[in-house]
Design an enzyme around this catalytic site. Sequence first.
Site, PDB file in Angstrom:
ATOM      1  N   GLY A   1      81.921 -18.997   8.861  1.00 36.34           N
ATOM      2  CA  GLY A   1      83.383 -19.152   8.790  1.00 36.34           C
ATOM      3  C   GLY A   1      83.749 -20.467   8.123  1.00 36.34           C
ATOM      4  O   GLY A   1      83.134 -21.498   8.390  1.00 36.34           O
TER       5      GLY A   1
ATOM      6  N   ARG B   1      78.668 -14.342   4.753  1.00 39.15           N
ATOM      7  CA  ARG B   1      77.573 -14.076   5.690  1.00 39.15           C
ATOM      8  C   ARG B   1      76.638 -13.131   4.944  1.00 39.15           C
ATOM      9  O   ARG B   1      77.077 -12.094   4.473  1.00 39.15           O
ATOM     10  CB  ARG B   1      78.113 -13.459   6.979  1.00 39.15           C
ATOM     11  CG  ARG B   1      79.057 -14.413   7.710  1.00 39.15           C
ATOM     12  CD  ARG B   1      79.382 -13.939   9.115  1.00 39.15           C
ATOM     13  NE  ARG B   1      79.971 -15.018   9.882  1.00 39.15           N
ATOM     14  CZ  ARG B   1      81.291 -15.246  10.005  1.00 39.15           C
ATOM     15  NH1 ARG B   1      82.141 -14.438   9.421  1.00 39.15           N
ATOM     16  NH2 ARG B   1      81.735 -16.255  10.714  1.00 39.15           N
TER      17      ARG B   1
ATOM     18  N   ASP C   1      76.107 -22.576  13.922  1.00 38.44           N
ATOM     19  CA  ASP C   1      74.794 -22.257  14.479  1.00 38.44           C
ATOM     20  C   ASP C   1      74.020 -21.208  13.680  1.00 38.44           C
ATOM     21  O   ASP C   1      72.822 -21.350  13.450  1.00 38.44           O
ATOM     22  CB  ASP C   1      74.972 -21.734  15.912  1.00 38.44           C
ATOM     23  CG  ASP C   1      74.752 -22.843  16.926  1.00 38.44           C
ATOM     24  OD1 ASP C   1      74.145 -23.861  16.558  1.00 38.44           O
ATOM     25  OD2 ASP C   1      75.190 -22.681  18.086  1.00 38.44           O
TER      26      ASP C   1
ATOM     27  N   THR D   1      82.329 -25.948  11.685  1.00 39.81           N
ATOM     28  CA  THR D   1      82.913 -24.810  12.400  1.00 39.81           C
ATOM     29  C   THR D   1      84.102 -25.288  13.216  1.00 39.81           C
ATOM     30  O   THR D   1      84.048 -26.372  13.817  1.00 39.81           O
ATOM     31  CB  THR D   1      81.905 -24.121  13.336  1.00 39.81           C
ATOM     32  OG1 THR D   1      82.632 -23.222  14.191  1.00 39.81           O
ATOM     33  CG2 THR D   1      81.130 -25.078  14.222  1.00 39.81           C
TER      34      THR D   1
ATOM     35  N   ASP E   1      84.913 -24.078  15.899  1.00 40.21           N
ATOM     36  CA  ASP E   1      84.666 -23.739  17.307  1.00 40.21           C
ATOM     37  C   ASP E   1      84.097 -24.884  18.166  1.00 40.21           C
ATOM     38  O   ASP E   1      84.070 -24.770  19.391  1.00 40.21           O
ATOM     39  CB  ASP E   1      83.710 -22.544  17.406  1.00 40.21           C
ATOM     40  CG  ASP E   1      84.366 -21.248  16.973  1.00 40.21           C
ATOM     41  OD1 ASP E   1      85.609 -21.218  16.879  1.00 40.21           O
ATOM     42  OD2 ASP E   1      83.639 -20.270  16.725  1.00 40.21           O
TER      43      ASP E   1
ATOM     44  N   ASP F   1      81.170 -25.629  18.826  1.00 37.72           N
ATOM     45  CA  ASP F   1      80.174 -25.075  19.760  1.00 37.72           C
ATOM     46  C   ASP F   1      78.731 -25.372  19.343  1.00 37.72           C
ATOM     47  O   ASP F   1      77.840 -24.575  19.599  1.00 37.72           O
ATOM     48  CB  ASP F   1      80.388 -23.558  19.898  1.00 37.72           C
ATOM     49  CG  ASP F   1      80.255 -22.836  18.567  1.00 37.72           C
ATOM     50  OD1 ASP F   1      80.311 -23.489  17.511  1.00 37.72           O
ATOM     51  OD2 ASP F   1      80.087 -21.604  18.579  1.00 37.72           O
TER      52      ASP F   1
ATOM     53  N   ARG G   1      84.829 -17.183  19.607  1.00 43.52           N
ATOM     54  CA  ARG G   1      84.188 -15.935  20.031  1.00 43.52           C
ATOM     55  C   ARG G   1      83.349 -16.142  21.281  1.00 43.52           C
ATOM     56  O   ARG G   1      83.375 -15.363  22.198  1.00 43.52           O
ATOM     57  CB  ARG G   1      83.341 -15.362  18.890  1.00 43.52           C
ATOM     58  CG  ARG G   1      82.856 -13.976  19.144  1.00 43.52           C
ATOM     59  CD  ARG G   1      82.479 -13.214  17.891  1.00 43.52           C
ATOM     60  NE  ARG G   1      82.005 -14.053  16.805  1.00 43.52           N
ATOM     61  CZ  ARG G   1      82.111 -13.699  15.533  1.00 43.52           C
ATOM     62  NH1 ARG G   1      82.684 -12.568  15.207  1.00 43.52           N
ATOM     63  NH2 ARG G   1      81.629 -14.481  14.593  1.00 43.52           N
TER      64      ARG G   1
HETATM   65  O1  F6P Z   1      84.789 -19.884  12.525  1.00 50.03           O
HETATM   66  C1  F6P Z   1      84.422 -19.476  13.811  1.00 50.03           C
HETATM   67  C2  F6P Z   1      85.207 -18.287  14.174  1.00 50.03           C
HETATM   68  O2  F6P Z   1      86.520 -18.692  13.998  1.00 50.03           O
HETATM   69  C3  F6P Z   1      85.101 -17.677  15.564  1.00 50.03           C
HETATM   70  O3  F6P Z   1      85.847 -18.318  16.534  1.00 50.03           O
HETATM   71  C4  F6P Z   1      85.545 -16.274  15.306  1.00 50.03           C
HETATM   72  O4  F6P Z   1      85.119 -15.394  16.251  1.00 50.03           O
HETATM   73  C5  F6P Z   1      84.941 -15.986  13.992  1.00 50.03           C
HETATM   74  O5  F6P Z   1      84.908 -17.215  13.312  1.00 50.03           O
HETATM   75  C6  F6P Z   1      85.614 -14.924  13.229  1.00 50.03           C
HETATM   76  O6  F6P Z   1      85.273 -15.005  11.890  1.00 50.03           O
HETATM   77  P1  F6P Z   1      85.365 -13.830  10.842  1.00 50.03           P
HETATM   78  O7  F6P Z   1      86.573 -13.037  11.180  1.00 50.03           O
HETATM   79  O8  F6P Z   1      85.458 -14.540   9.554  1.00 50.03           O
HETATM   80  O9  F6P Z   1      84.112 -13.038  10.984  1.00 50.03           O
END
Ligand code: F6P
Length: 327
Positions: A15, A76, A107, A129, A131, A133, A175
Site C-alpha cells: 500500500g 503487489r 511487513d 505503511t 498502519d 504495524d 486490517r
Molecule cells: O496500507 C495498509 C492498508 O491501508 C491496510 O490498513 C488495508 O487493509 C490495506 O492497506 C488495504 O489496501 P488495498 O485496498 O490497497 O489492498
Amino acid sequence: MSEIKGRIAILTSGGDAPGMNAAIRAVVRAGISKGYEVYGIIHGYNGILNREIKKLDFRDVSEKIQHGGTFLFTARSSEFRPMEGKMKAAAICKELGIEHLVVIGGDGSFTGAKNLSKFGINIIGLPGTIDLDIAYTEYTIGFDTAVNTAMEAIDKLRETSNSHDRCSVVEVMGRSAGYIALWCGIANGAEEILLPEKFDNNYDKLIDTIKKNKAKGKTHQIIVNAEGVGHSNELAERIEKETGIETRATILGHVQRGGTPTARDRVYASLMGAYAVKIIDEGKKNRLVGYKDGHIYDVDVMEAFTMTKTIGDFEYEAAMELANRPD
Ligand code: F6P
C-alpha cells in the site's frame, strides 16, 4: 567523471503511504552525492521482473517531496512471491549491476526483501505503511499523515452527529492493527474504540455502554472502529435497533492513504532515505531502517522478523478513561 561506487535501485511496494516520495528523493540525492548511480523501479517487485527500471538524476526528484502517493507506483506481485520469482529478480538485478536494493513498504514487502537477500542482493528496508504495524520501529512513513486525515474527518463527523443527536460508527484503516483507530480514539475523544488487538467481540457490552452514555446525558457518540474489526454497517444497524439512537456508519477507506504528507512524514522519510544510503556506503548488508528512542537506527533484517509489538493496555485504558464519565 569519477568512477561510480555502485548501483542502488529503489522501489515502493504494498500500500502506498504519504512520505514515500520524500524517501525516494532522499535515496536518489544522497546516493548521487555519495558517488552511486540510483535507479527507480516502477510498480514494485513487478518492475524488476518486467524490467521497468530507469536511472534517476538529482533533478528527477524535484517537486516530489510535497506529494502523497509514490511516483514510482506500487503493486503487489504474485509472480515475485514464489522463490523462483525472487531468483529471477535477483538474476535481473545482477545482470543490470544493481547490488543494493532499497525497499519502501510494510511487513509483506520486507518478507519479499528478506528472501531476495538470500540470492545475493543487498536489501535495505524503509518502513512505509500508514498502519504503524512494524515491530522493530516506533514510526512508519505515512502514519502521521493518515492519522491526521482520519482525525480531521472524524472532527467533521462529530459536528454533524452532534447536530442530529446521532451515534456515528466510523471505520478507519488497519486490517490487522488498530494504531490509527487508537490514535483517532484519543485525538477525537471517541466514546468507544474497537481495535483488533483488544476488542473481545462483546457487542452486548458495547450496546450497554452506548445506552448508559445516553442516560448520562450524551446527546451523540462516536465509535471508532478499526477495519480489522469491521462490519461497520451491520454494527450501526444493530446499535440503532437496540438503543433507539439514530446511527450512521462512515467508512473512511482509501482517502486515508492519500494527501499531502505532514512535516513529520516528510522529515523522517527524508532522514530514513539518507540513512539508508549512509549504511550502504558503510558496507552494511541486509538491514531495516527504523526509528527508536528518538533516533533513526538500523537492525538486521532477520532479527527484525523475530520482534513483535502490540498496543499497550495503558494507552487503550487511558483512551476509555478520558472519554467516558464513570458510572
Ligand atoms: O496500507 C495498509 C492498508 O491501508 C491496510 O490498513 C488495508 O487493509 C490495506 O492497506 C488495504 O489496501 P488495498 O485496498 O490497497 O489492498
